[in-house]
Design a protein around this motif. Structure first.
Motif, PDB file in Angstrom:
ATOM      1  N   ASN A 185       0.840  -1.193   0.000  1.00  0.00           N
ATOM      2  CA  ASN A 185       0.000   0.000   0.000  1.00  0.00           C
ATOM      3  C   ASN A 185       0.879   1.248   0.000  1.00  0.00           C
ATOM      4  O   ASN A 185       0.606   2.210   0.713  1.00  0.00           O
ATOM      5  CB  ASN A 185      -0.915  -0.016   1.230  1.00  0.00           C
ATOM      6  N   PHE A 186       1.921   1.237  -0.828  1.00  0.00           N
ATOM      7  CA  PHE A 186       2.903   2.325  -0.808  1.00  0.00           C
ATOM      8  C   PHE A 186       2.306   3.646  -1.297  1.00  0.00           C
ATOM      9  O   PHE A 186       2.822   4.718  -0.990  1.00  0.00           O
ATOM     10  CB  PHE A 186       4.121   1.951  -1.670  1.00  0.00           C
ATOM     11  N   ALA A 187       1.206   3.594  -2.035  1.00  0.00           N
ATOM     12  CA  ALA A 187       0.604   4.807  -2.599  1.00  0.00           C
ATOM     13  C   ALA A 187       0.195   5.806  -1.526  1.00  0.00           C
ATOM     14  O   ALA A 187       0.135   7.008  -1.788  1.00  0.00           O
ATOM     15  CB  ALA A 187      -0.607   4.448  -3.459  1.00  0.00           C
ATOM     16  N   SER A 188      -0.079   5.347  -0.318  1.00  0.00           N
ATOM     17  CA  SER A 188      -0.491   6.252   0.760  1.00  0.00           C
ATOM     18  C   SER A 188       0.661   6.590   1.709  1.00  0.00           C
ATOM     19  O   SER A 188       0.470   7.312   2.680  1.00  0.00           O
ATOM     20  CB  SER A 188      -1.641   5.636   1.561  1.00  0.00           C
ATOM     21  N   ALA A 189       1.873   6.083   1.410  1.00  0.00           N
ATOM     22  CA  ALA A 189       3.003   6.269   2.323  1.00  0.00           C
ATOM     23  C   ALA A 189       3.375   7.742   2.480  1.00  0.00           C
ATOM     24  O   ALA A 189       3.762   8.191   3.564  1.00  0.00           O
ATOM     25  CB  ALA A 189       4.205   5.464   1.832  1.00  0.00           C
ATOM     26  N   HIS A 190       3.256   8.529   1.379  1.00  0.00           N
ATOM     27  CA  HIS A 190       3.620   9.942   1.468  1.00  0.00           C
ATOM     28  C   HIS A 190       2.687  10.709   2.395  1.00  0.00           C
ATOM     29  O   HIS A 190       3.102  11.654   3.073  1.00  0.00           O
ATOM     30  CB  HIS A 190       3.631  10.579   0.078  1.00  0.00           C
TER      31      HIS A 190
END
Length: 479
Positions: free
Chosen positions: A465-470
């Motif tokens: 779920n790296f898309a929400s990491a920022h």
């Protein structure tokens, strides 16, 4: 009488500018300072007790417009002043002498500044200058004299002029100069910034929203005025003049302009409302990539220079070649991305080994950035388990961040990529980098959390779920 004197010198500037051939002006890269700018510069100097004799130098005086403003202000302040003007061009010297023919407290030298400074035995209380802007030729006499005085090479005449002038300031002296903003970051003026902050302090920076300050010379450039002194100051007065002429000023802590951990000594200037808050956010991180043992480097493969080694198909003797299209905002590296007409593999061999990076953890950052893009810094983590073999190649339109003197594990890699993708870092980079490219040195000077903080945060990120990491990183580091 004072107003007439200033207007006469201003008329001389305009007439002289029209007489000098455009080709000659561009060769010298010297443009005469308009009256309203000269007055801003002269008023930036501090008051000195009445009756004190002040020595003033203009090392590239032109027709004397800066000196005229200095003289006018000194009369208003009831100061005693002695002016030394230096100018190489005989025609300009004649004009300057004519403009100051009734002034006793002045000497005009028809001389190259670098010859003058070699023989100069005096120091000056105030130095005011609009230096020439052309590049330094390393083999020139000017470059050799500057290096003998400074101990390092200067890239441009304007930084050489300012640095050499700082050497002949008195202990309580002040220098005011108008310069392009280009020296504030990048590698070209690194020596200048190091010299500037080794023994001197920025006291004031004056910016113009308009790029038409020298419009009558057909020059459209972002310029600013600096006030520098050996006197210690931990705050910098920042003044910003908008196109309508309104001026907004504030005192800013030096540590928000010159970040403590930045080995490149980049200068960050708040311009728009809210910049001070943004700088406060970033300045709380005392580390940079270089200070924690990491480094941003530029991809080693320039494809048109490596055509004989590039391959369109994978084989036992090739490794992957990554282009910037494989790096997508808020995502992992897209290895399936194929660019039409491009070769996505490079042959392994003695000639290409130096172009490869060995298996490890990296953060890939696109070098080409557009101001209208939703993200200026577009990056992706590249993990060691993504490698098909022991190495791969990175094309020149990508930067890669790696562990030069420190281990970059998977958690640090993920945490750093998420941090670089935060809205706050994006806003910071948009406001304080004048480049459309994301240069490696800009990344190396970017304030970052410690490796421990990045690792701890990286442990909380799900790669799936790296898309929400920022967004998580924004709350963690700036919330």
């Amino acid at each position: 009488m004072t107003n007439n004197f200033l207007q006469n010198v201003e008329s001389s500037r305009i007439a002289t500018q029209q007489q000098i051939a455009e080709v000659k002006k561009k060769l010298a890269e010297q443009y005469f300072t308009p009256l309203h700018v000269s007055q801003i510069m002269s008023k930036m100097f501090s008051d000195i007790p009445k009756g004190t004799l002040i020595s003033v130098l203009d090392p590239c005086c032109g027709v004397g417009n800066l000196a005229a403003s200095m003289l006018s202000d000194s009369l208003e302040r009831s100061e005693k002043i002695h002016l030394t003007l230096v100018e190489l061009d005989p025609f300009l010297v004649t004009e300057a002498k004519k403009n100051f023919s009734e002034i006793k407290e002045i000497e005009v030298h028809e001389q190259d500044f670098f010859d003058f400074i070699q023989s100069c035995q005096n120091k000056f209380d105030r130095i005011i200058l609009n230096p020439p802007y052309s590049k330094m030729v390393a083999t020139s006499k000017a470059a050799k004299i500057a290096k003998s005085m400074l101990g390092h090479n200067e890239a441009n005449l304007y930084s050489a002029f300012i640095s050499c002038c700082l050497k002949i300031l008195t202990d309580r002296g002040e220098l005011v100069a108008i310069v392009p903003r280009s020296f504030c970051n990048g590698t070209t003026f690194k020596n200048f910034r190091y010299f500037l902050f080794s023994k001197f302090y920025l006291h004031e920076i004056y910016l113009f929203e308009s790029r038409k300050i020298f419009a009558d010379s057909s020059v459209l450039q972002e310029i600013l005025i600096l006030k520098i002194s050996p006197l210690k100051s931990l705050t910098v007065k920042i003044s910003h003049q908008n196109i309508a002429g309104a001026i907004r000023s504030e005192d800013v802590s030096l540590e928000k302009i010159l970040f403590i951990g930045d080995k490149n000594k980049f200068i960050h200037i708040p311009v728009a409302p809210g910049d001070d808050v943004l700088l406060s956010k970033m300045a709380k991180f005392p580390q940079t990539l270089l200070s924690v043992g990491c480094r941003a480097s530029t991809g080693k493969v320039v494809d048109f220079r490596s055509l004989k080694w590039l391959r369109k198909k994978k084989s036992d003797t090739t490794v992957q070649l990554l282009y910037q299209d494989s790096v997508v905002a808020n995502n992992l590296v897209d290895f399936s991305c194929k660019i039409f007409g491009k070769s996505h593999y490079i042959k392994i061999g003695e000639k290409t080994n130096k172009l490869l990076v060995k298996k490890g953890n990296f953060v890939l950052v696109r070098r080409i950035s557009f101001k209208e893009s939703p993200n200026r810094i577009i990056c992706s983590p590249l993990f060691n388990f993504d490698f098909e073999c022991d190495a791969l190649a990175i094309e020149n339109h990508l930067n890669y961040i790696w562990g030069e003197h420190a281990e970059m594990n998977e958690s640090i890699c993920a945490g750093l990529a998420a941090y670089l993708s935060t809205p706050s870092v994006d806003q910071y980079f948009r406001r304080f980098s004048g480049h459309t490219q994301i240069n490696a040195e800009d990344l190396n000077s970017l304030p970052i959390p410690t490796l421990e903080e990045l690792e701890n945060f990286g442990n909380t990120i799900s790669v799936l779920n790296f898309a929400s990491a920022h967004q998580m990183a924004e709350r963690k580091f700036f919330g």
